[in-house]
Motif scaffolding. Structure first.
Motif, PDB file in Angstrom:
ATOM      1  N   THR A 155      34.942  25.305  15.590  1.00  0.00           N
ATOM      2  CA  THR A 155      36.186  25.844  15.151  1.00  0.00           C
ATOM      3  C   THR A 155      35.902  27.441  15.086  1.00  0.00           C
ATOM      4  O   THR A 155      35.185  27.672  14.256  1.00  0.00           O
ATOM      5  N   ALA A 156      36.833  28.349  15.576  1.00  0.00           N
ATOM      6  CA  ALA A 156      36.775  29.765  15.013  1.00  0.00           C
ATOM      7  C   ALA A 156      37.763  30.218  14.784  1.00  0.00           C
ATOM      8  O   ALA A 156      38.997  29.884  15.291  1.00  0.00           O
ATOM      9  N   THR A 157      38.147  31.174  13.961  1.00  0.00           N
ATOM     10  CA  THR A 157      38.995  31.957  13.382  1.00  0.00           C
ATOM     11  C   THR A 157      39.033  33.432  13.777  1.00  0.00           C
ATOM     12  O   THR A 157      38.038  33.958  13.653  1.00  0.00           O
ATOM     13  N   LEU A 171      41.062  28.360  17.121  1.00  0.00           N
ATOM     14  CA  LEU A 171      40.760  27.767  18.303  1.00  0.00           C
ATOM     15  C   LEU A 171      39.713  26.804  17.842  1.00  0.00           C
ATOM     16  O   LEU A 171      38.703  26.955  17.067  1.00  0.00           O
ATOM     17  N   THR A 172      39.923  25.502  18.330  1.00  0.00           N
ATOM     18  CA  THR A 172      38.918  24.567  18.406  1.00  0.00           C
ATOM     19  C   THR A 172      38.546  23.928  19.884  1.00  0.00           C
ATOM     20  O   THR A 172      39.445  23.748  20.673  1.00  0.00           O
ATOM     21  N   GLY A 173      37.187  23.856  20.108  1.00  0.00           N
ATOM     22  CA  GLY A 173      36.831  22.982  21.314  1.00  0.00           C
ATOM     23  C   GLY A 173      35.343  22.650  21.220  1.00  0.00           C
ATOM     24  O   GLY A 173      34.727  22.804  20.261  1.00  0.00           O
ATOM     25  N   SER A 174      35.043  21.605  22.076  1.00  0.00           N
ATOM     26  CA  SER A 174      33.942  20.989  22.059  1.00  0.00           C
ATOM     27  C   SER A 174      32.964  21.137  23.601  1.00  0.00           C
ATOM     28  O   SER A 174      31.985  20.338  23.610  1.00  0.00           O
ATOM     29  N   GLY A 175      33.684  21.795  24.668  1.00  0.00           N
ATOM     30  CA  GLY A 175      32.833  22.071  25.883  1.00  0.00           C
ATOM     31  C   GLY A 175      31.615  23.233  25.659  1.00  0.00           C
ATOM     32  O   GLY A 175      32.050  24.025  24.770  1.00  0.00           O
ATOM     33  N   ASP A 176      30.918  23.439  26.635  1.00  0.00           N
ATOM     34  CA  ASP A 176      30.045  24.486  26.452  1.00  0.00           C
ATOM     35  C   ASP A 176      30.461  25.330  27.403  1.00  0.00           C
ATOM     36  O   ASP A 176      31.017  25.036  28.722  1.00  0.00           O
ATOM     37  N   ILE A 177      29.695  26.652  27.647  1.00  0.00           N
ATOM     38  CA  ILE A 177      29.766  27.605  28.674  1.00  0.00           C
ATOM     39  C   ILE A 177      28.268  28.115  29.033  1.00  0.00           C
ATOM     40  O   ILE A 177      27.926  28.959  28.092  1.00  0.00           O
ATOM     41  N   ALA A 178      27.547  27.570  29.716  1.00  0.00           N
ATOM     42  CA  ALA A 178      26.226  27.778  29.680  1.00  0.00           C
ATOM     43  C   ALA A 178      25.713  27.051  31.133  1.00  0.00           C
ATOM     44  O   ALA A 178      26.028  26.320  31.688  1.00  0.00           O
ATOM     45  N   PRO A 179      24.213  27.516  31.452  1.00  0.00           N
ATOM     46  CA  PRO A 179      23.560  26.681  32.337  1.00  0.00           C
ATOM     47  C   PRO A 179      23.476  25.222  32.298  1.00  0.00           C
ATOM     48  O   PRO A 179      23.510  25.050  31.002  1.00  0.00           O
TER      49      PRO A 179
END
Length: 548
Positions: free
Chosen positions: A267-269, A319-327
């Motif tokens: 979670t990011a604010t 914002l809350t999320g659990s997916g990644d953005i990476a290789p």
């Protein structure tokens, strides 16, 4: 009267002992020995035989190629702009941007939690994870963010998984980063984000150039880096994002290893959001980008990764999320080198051939004839090494060129997740496999010359070359010891077959058990070549000093 004595000159023409003539002679020897020719044909067939049998017997649940849906409903990871498999599942809050523009925001917190698998309170079996409601029904997260959890500003070509992007971000343990197109990573100012130490971020677009900035106070800005995204369309999506890899625990010890992986959420604010340039509209749209690259990760089918969500209150975005953005990095996928398991069988035959090529002459006493025909004994050894190296290289090249495409197709048809490989990498794997076999055979010639015994020399080369690899990848040894074996023994040469990449910006156990060598492909191959050069040097010295 003085007599002139004319020196005697033999009418027998001198033998030609130049290297080309010796190579032709050694080639003639090889092709006239039926057993050696048969062994060469067997070596040629063993690699595709074992490779294709292994591929035919391997069955998985992912198919249809990268990004495709398999018959079982599982997804393969999407493909990034560079052709690599990628994870692309951040939670993204965006607006359309036409042309150039700038996004500025302050990140005030980044927290996370591991999401335990299973039903019950706090588990992932119930609606939205079974926890108390957070943004858009997502359970709130607190503490324990993964080291590569990230949040910041994202500009993306489209919402299509694998599309081009650039992002300036804060991370839990690795400071500010500018990342792009999944594999690009530039480090910025260090330090984590806290309530007492927020971080300002800015991302600007000027055509296909994107520049990331960071600031501790919104006044003094530091340029993190600039990247170019060739072919970036005029209309893109830009806004805020949060992403996190899962929690992975790996421990390798004497006799085995333990690996535990669980999904995580972050979670990011954000506040002080400011946009300039060609942004359309005023409403923000939030979504979790497509597939996450996790086999079985299709939304709505029991996916343990929560969908994510966002909330806006008085100018503060959560914002809350659990997916990644990476290789995409996992040992569960099949790399192209998996089709080459037959290399070990072919290498064994090549080593035996190399040893017999010299040891047979010692056993039958024919080495005296060879060195008599060429007093420069080093040339005899060089000719033998050239012939056996060339033969095994051609055999290995043909075998690998046939095995790789057929094996890959069989793996994919059987529902295995096959990592995409670019053409140059695949060419290096195929040619490198042939070179590996050739150098191992030359090493065998050298050791056969040193020991002058066929069985002992062949066993020694096979043990030095194959055994360290088996001990390393079978988790017999602790990870540190296994990696050192693959740095200093001839087994390091197998690194030439590796197509997967160890990404420093992705936390993962890059160990031999997971399919990663401690040395780069050509560096590992150089270690094998070094052993061979040393063995050839010693063999040449002993051949010159000892009686034939």
């Amino acid at each position: 009267m003085t007599d002139t004595i004319t020196p005697y000159r033999s009418t027998v023409p001198a033998a030609r002992d130049g290297l080309p003539a010796l190579v032709r002679a050694e080639w003639t020897k090889f092709r006239t020995v039926r057993g050696w020719v048969v062994a060469a044909v067997v070596a040629l067939l063993l690699m595709p035989l074992f490779g294709l049998l292994g591929a035919a017997g391997s069955h998985g649940e992912v198919g249809g190629g990268p990004g495709g849906e398999s018959r079982a409903g599982h997804r393969a990871p999407p493909t990034g702009p560079g052709g690599e498999a990628v994870n692309d599942g951040p939670y993204f809050v965006h607006r359309p941007l036409a042309g150039d523009g700038t996004v500025t925001v302050r990140v005030t917190s980044l927290t996370g939690v591991v999401l335990p698998l299973g039903n019950g309170p706090g588990g992932l079996g119930g609606p939205a994870g079974g926890g108390p409601a957070g943004p858009a029904g997502v359970p709130p997260t607190e503490g324990g963010a993964q080291p590569w959890a990230k949040a910041g500003i994202l500009l993306k070509e489209s919402a299509e998984p694998g599309s081009a992007y650039a992002a300036v971000m804060v991370t839990a343990d690795h400071g500010v980063r500018l990342q792009h197109n999944f594999t690009g990573d530039t480090a910025g100012p260090p330090g984590a984000v806290t309530a007492d130490a927020p971080r300002w971020l800015r991302l600007t677009r000027a055509g296909d150039l994107l520049t990331g900035y960071a600031s501790p106070d919104g006044e003094a800005w530091t340029t993190v880096g600039t990247v170019r995204l060739p072919g970036l369309p005029s209309s893109v999506l830009a806004g805020l994002f949060v992403a996190t890899p899962g929690d992975e625990t790996f421990e390798q010890h004497l006799g085995g290893f333990e690996s535990i992986g669980e999904p995580a959420a972050a979670t990011a604010t954000f506040d002080e959001l400011d946009t300039q340039g060609g942004f359309a509209g005023s409403d923000w749209s939030g979504q979790r980008i497509g597939a996450t690259g996790r086999p079985g990760g299709a939304p709505g089918t029991g996916d343990p990764l929560v969908e994510g969500g966002f909330d806006v209150s008085r100018g503060t975005f959560t914002l809350t999320g659990s997916g990644d953005i990476a290789p995409f990095v996992t040992e569960g996928a099949a790399a192209v080198e998996r089709t080459l398991v037959g290399t070990f069988a072919t290498l064994t035959v090549a080593v035996v051939l190399g040893v017999l090529f010299i040891a047979t002459e010692y056993r039958r006493g024919l080495i005296r004839v060879s060195v008599a025909a060429s007093p420069r004994r080093g040339r005899v050894l060089a000719a033998k090494a050239t012939v056996i190296g060339a033969i095994t290289f051609v055999l290995g090249l043909v075998a690998a060129a046939v095995t790789v495409p057929l094996g890959r197709r069989l793996l994919r048809d059987n529902g295995n997740l096959v990592l995409p490989t670019d053409g140059l990498t695949e060419l290096r794997v195929v040619v490198g496999t042939a070179a590996l076999l050739a150098v191992a055979a030359v090493l065998a010639v050298a050791v056969g010359t040193i020991l002058r015994r066929g069985a002992g020399a062949a066993a020694g080369v096979i043990v030095l070359t194959v055994l360290p690899y088996v001990l390393a990848v079978a988790a017999v040894l602790p990870a540190g010891a296994a990696q050192w074996l693959l740095r200093i023994t001839p087994a390091a040469g197998f690194a030439i077959q590796q197509s997967v990449v160890a990404y420093p910006q992705v936390g993962h156990p890059y160990t031999p058990v997971a399919g990663y060598f401690p040395l780069a492909p050509w560096a590992g191959f150089a270690v094998l070549c070094g052993w061979t050069v040393l063995a050839l040097g010693l063999a040449t010295y002993l051949l010159r000093r000892r009686d034939a």
